[in-house]
Design a protein around this motif. Structure first.
Motif, PDB file in Angstrom:
ATOM      1  N   PHE A   9      14.892 -29.296  40.833  1.00 15.59           N
ATOM      2  CA  PHE A   9      16.185 -29.711  41.377  1.00 15.59           C
ATOM      3  C   PHE A   9      17.282 -29.568  40.326  1.00 15.59           C
ATOM      4  O   PHE A   9      18.368 -29.040  40.603  1.00 15.59           O
ATOM      5  CB  PHE A   9      16.074 -31.161  41.871  1.00 15.59           C
ATOM      6  N   LEU A  10      17.001 -30.029  39.107  1.00 15.89           N
ATOM      7  CA  LEU A  10      17.986 -29.896  38.030  1.00 15.89           C
ATOM      8  C   LEU A  10      18.260 -28.433  37.720  1.00 15.89           C
ATOM      9  O   LEU A  10      19.413 -28.029  37.533  1.00 15.89           O
ATOM     10  CB  LEU A  10      17.512 -30.631  36.773  1.00 15.89           C
ATOM     11  N   GLN A  11      17.211 -27.628  37.664  1.00 17.07           N
ATOM     12  CA  GLN A  11      17.379 -26.197  37.393  1.00 17.07           C
ATOM     13  C   GLN A  11      18.206 -25.526  38.489  1.00 17.07           C
ATOM     14  O   GLN A  11      19.114 -24.734  38.204  1.00 17.07           O
ATOM     15  CB  GLN A  11      16.015 -25.517  37.262  1.00 17.07           C
ATOM     16  N   ASP A  12      17.920 -25.850  39.743  1.00 22.23           N
ATOM     17  CA  ASP A  12      18.646 -25.254  40.868  1.00 22.23           C
ATOM     18  C   ASP A  12      20.121 -25.644  40.863  1.00 22.23           C
ATOM     19  O   ASP A  12      20.980 -24.865  41.260  1.00 22.23           O
ATOM     20  CB  ASP A  12      18.028 -25.678  42.206  1.00 22.23           C
ATOM     21  N   ASN A  13      20.411 -26.867  40.433  1.00 22.30           N
ATOM     22  CA  ASN A  13      21.785 -27.368  40.500  1.00 22.30           C
ATOM     23  C   ASN A  13      22.581 -27.210  39.211  1.00 22.30           C
ATOM     24  O   ASN A  13      23.802 -27.120  39.259  1.00 22.30           O
ATOM     25  CB  ASN A  13      21.792 -28.838  40.920  1.00 22.30           C
ATOM     26  N   LEU A  14      21.883 -27.198  38.088  1.00 21.91           N
ATOM     27  CA  LEU A  14      22.585 -27.123  36.816  1.00 21.91           C
ATOM     28  C   LEU A  14      22.305 -25.844  36.035  1.00 21.91           C
ATOM     29  O   LEU A  14      23.068 -25.504  35.136  1.00 21.91           O
ATOM     30  CB  LEU A  14      22.229 -28.337  35.940  1.00 21.91           C
ATOM     31  N   THR A  24      25.763 -30.352  29.889  1.00 15.52           N
ATOM     32  CA  THR A  24      26.176 -31.364  30.855  1.00 15.52           C
ATOM     33  C   THR A  24      25.407 -32.643  30.549  1.00 15.52           C
ATOM     34  O   THR A  24      24.186 -32.691  30.703  1.00 15.52           O
ATOM     35  CB  THR A  24      25.863 -30.898  32.297  1.00 15.52           C
ATOM     36  N   PRO A  25      26.079 -33.699  30.074  1.00 17.68           N
ATOM     37  CA  PRO A  25      25.357 -34.938  29.746  1.00 17.68           C
ATOM     38  C   PRO A  25      24.934 -35.665  31.022  1.00 17.68           C
ATOM     39  O   PRO A  25      25.751 -35.886  31.913  1.00 17.68           O
ATOM     40  CB  PRO A  25      26.368 -35.750  28.940  1.00 17.68           C
ATOM     41  N   LEU A  26      23.665 -36.001  31.103  1.00 17.95           N
ATOM     42  CA  LEU A  26      23.121 -36.625  32.313  1.00 17.95           C
ATOM     43  C   LEU A  26      22.732 -38.074  32.068  1.00 17.95           C
ATOM     44  O   LEU A  26      22.270 -38.431  30.987  1.00 17.95           O
ATOM     45  CB  LEU A  26      21.891 -35.860  32.793  1.00 17.95           C
ATOM     46  N   ILE A  27      22.920 -38.889  33.104  1.00  8.97           N
ATOM     47  CA  ILE A  27      22.400 -40.246  33.149  1.00  8.97           C
ATOM     48  C   ILE A  27      21.407 -40.267  34.306  1.00  8.97           C
ATOM     49  O   ILE A  27      21.758 -39.928  35.442  1.00  8.97           O
ATOM     50  CB  ILE A  27      23.513 -41.285  33.393  1.00  8.97           C
ATOM     51  N   MET A  37      11.983 -40.581  33.992  1.00 17.12           N
ATOM     52  CA  MET A  37      11.667 -40.604  32.564  1.00 17.12           C
ATOM     53  C   MET A  37      11.192 -39.233  32.087  1.00 17.12           C
ATOM     54  O   MET A  37      11.662 -38.706  31.073  1.00 17.12           O
ATOM     55  CB  MET A  37      10.605 -41.673  32.271  1.00 17.12           C
ATOM     56  N   VAL A  38      10.264 -38.635  32.824  1.00 16.86           N
ATOM     57  CA  VAL A  38       9.757 -37.320  32.435  1.00 16.86           C
ATOM     58  C   VAL A  38      10.858 -36.271  32.565  1.00 16.86           C
ATOM     59  O   VAL A  38      11.006 -35.399  31.705  1.00 16.86           O
ATOM     60  CB  VAL A  38       8.510 -36.939  33.274  1.00 16.86           C
ATOM     61  N   GLY A  39      11.657 -36.360  33.633  1.00 23.20           N
ATOM     62  CA  GLY A  39      12.759 -35.414  33.821  1.00 23.20           C
ATOM     63  C   GLY A  39      13.777 -35.500  32.700  1.00 23.20           C
ATOM     64  O   GLY A  39      14.243 -34.478  32.179  1.00 23.20           O
ATOM     65  N   ALA A  40      14.128 -36.721  32.296  1.00 23.57           N
ATOM     66  CA  ALA A  40      15.080 -36.905  31.195  1.00 23.57           C
ATOM     67  C   ALA A  40      14.499 -36.367  29.892  1.00 23.57           C
ATOM     68  O   ALA A  40      15.187 -35.688  29.125  1.00 23.57           O
ATOM     69  CB  ALA A  40      15.447 -38.382  31.055  1.00 23.57           C
ATOM     70  N   TYR A  41      13.231 -36.659  29.665  1.00 22.19           N
ATOM     71  CA  TYR A  41      12.568 -36.185  28.444  1.00 22.19           C
ATOM     72  C   TYR A  41      12.529 -34.651  28.401  1.00 22.19           C
ATOM     73  O   TYR A  41      12.850 -34.041  27.383  1.00 22.19           O
ATOM     74  CB  TYR A  41      11.160 -36.766  28.361  1.00 22.19           C
ATOM     75  N   ARG A  42      12.157 -34.040  29.505  1.00 24.21           N
ATOM     76  CA  ARG A  42      12.106 -32.567  29.564  1.00 24.21           C
ATOM     77  C   ARG A  42      13.493 -31.950  29.416  1.00 24.21           C
ATOM     78  O   ARG A  42      13.651 -30.917  28.780  1.00 24.21           O
ATOM     79  CB  ARG A  42      11.452 -32.104  30.862  1.00 24.21           C
ATOM     80  N   TRP A  43      14.490 -32.566  30.035  1.00 21.04           N
ATOM     81  CA  TRP A  43      15.869 -32.077  29.912  1.00 21.04           C
ATOM     82  C   TRP A  43      16.276 -32.109  28.436  1.00 21.04           C
ATOM     83  O   TRP A  43      16.836 -31.148  27.912  1.00 21.04           O
ATOM     84  CB  TRP A  43      16.805 -32.928  30.767  1.00 21.04           C
ATOM     85  N   GLN A  44      15.960 -33.206  27.771  1.00 17.95           N
ATOM     86  CA  GLN A  44      16.294 -33.344  26.358  1.00 17.95           C
ATOM     87  C   GLN A  44      15.509 -32.339  25.509  1.00 17.95           C
ATOM     88  O   GLN A  44      16.067 -31.700  24.614  1.00 17.95           O
ATOM     89  CB  GLN A  44      16.006 -34.767  25.888  1.00 17.95           C
ATOM     90  N   GLN A  45      14.226 -32.176  25.796  1.00 14.87           N
ATOM     91  CA  GLN A  45      13.397 -31.242  25.031  1.00 14.87           C
ATOM     92  C   GLN A  45      13.857 -29.795  25.184  1.00 14.87           C
ATOM     93  O   GLN A  45      13.662 -28.987  24.291  1.00 14.87           O
ATOM     94  CB  GLN A  45      11.933 -31.364  25.441  1.00 14.87           C
ATOM     95  N   SER A  46      14.481 -29.481  26.316  1.00 10.87           N
ATOM     96  CA  SER A  46      14.963 -28.111  26.533  1.00 10.87           C
ATOM     97  C   SER A  46      16.354 -27.902  25.941  1.00 10.87           C
ATOM     98  O   SER A  46      16.947 -26.839  26.118  1.00 10.87           O
ATOM     99  CB  SER A  46      14.949 -27.769  28.021  1.00 10.87           C
TER     100      SER A  46
END
Length: 167
Positions: A32-37, A43-46, A58-67
């Motif tokens: 979903f994040l990849q499709d939209n962003l 883009t800073p996400l909360i 939690m996993v999505g935020a961690y993966r976003w940060q790791q990428s």
């Protein structure tokens, strides 16, 4: 509306369409994040998750940060048993004191809220403006201060801290 039917509106909110895919799945959230962003990692996400959806958040935020993406923070609403990962601000909102305390054993976070008197799990999500309790904030030397407020007020306070709302 974007191509997935998500309305970002004027406030910059992106809401995962739980009716189209499982809100419990970190894989679905990542897609979903990849499709939209796409590659807009700056883009800073909360992230805000509820119940078992906190795992995906939690996993999505961690993966976003790791990428290489920016994570302003994560708000875990009744994410009992979900541990803290990643290097970003993390806040817990809980329906009772025991849930707040026991979840904190897996990573207390940078502050949080627990309902007092306790409320039912789903009522915390449905009626945060009617859910009274205690906002706990960690101080410079690890001490916590407690302030009475509603769950809605606590969430607004967190969003202000994270820079999403004006002071």
């Amino acid at each position: 509306m974007d191509r997935l039917g998500v309305d970002w509106g004027d406030n910059g909110l992106l809401v995962f369409p739980a009716d189209l895919s499982s809100p419990l799945s970190p894989i679905a959230l990542g897609e979903f994040l990849q499709d939209n962003l796409g590659d807009r990692l700056l883009t800073p996400l909360i992230f805000i998750g509820f119940s078992a959806g906190v795992v995906a958040a939690m996993v999505g935020a961690y993966r976003w940060q790791q990428s290489g993406g920016q994570v302003r923070g994560l708000i875990a609403v009744d994410g009992w048993g979900v541990g803290r990962v990643g290097n970003f601000p993390f806040y817990r909102i809980s329906h009772d004191r025991f849930t707040h305390w026991s979840s904190g054993l897996l990573g207390a976070g940078d502050g949080g809220f627990y309902a007092d008197p306790p409320v039912e799990h789903l009522d915390l999500w449905r009626f945060p403006h009617q859910t009274w309790g205690w906002w706990l904030e960690t101080g410079l030397i690890g001490l916590k201060t407690a302030s009475p407020m509603t769950a809605s007020e606590a969430i607004f306070a967190i969003l202000k801290k994270l820079g999403k709302l004006p002071n």
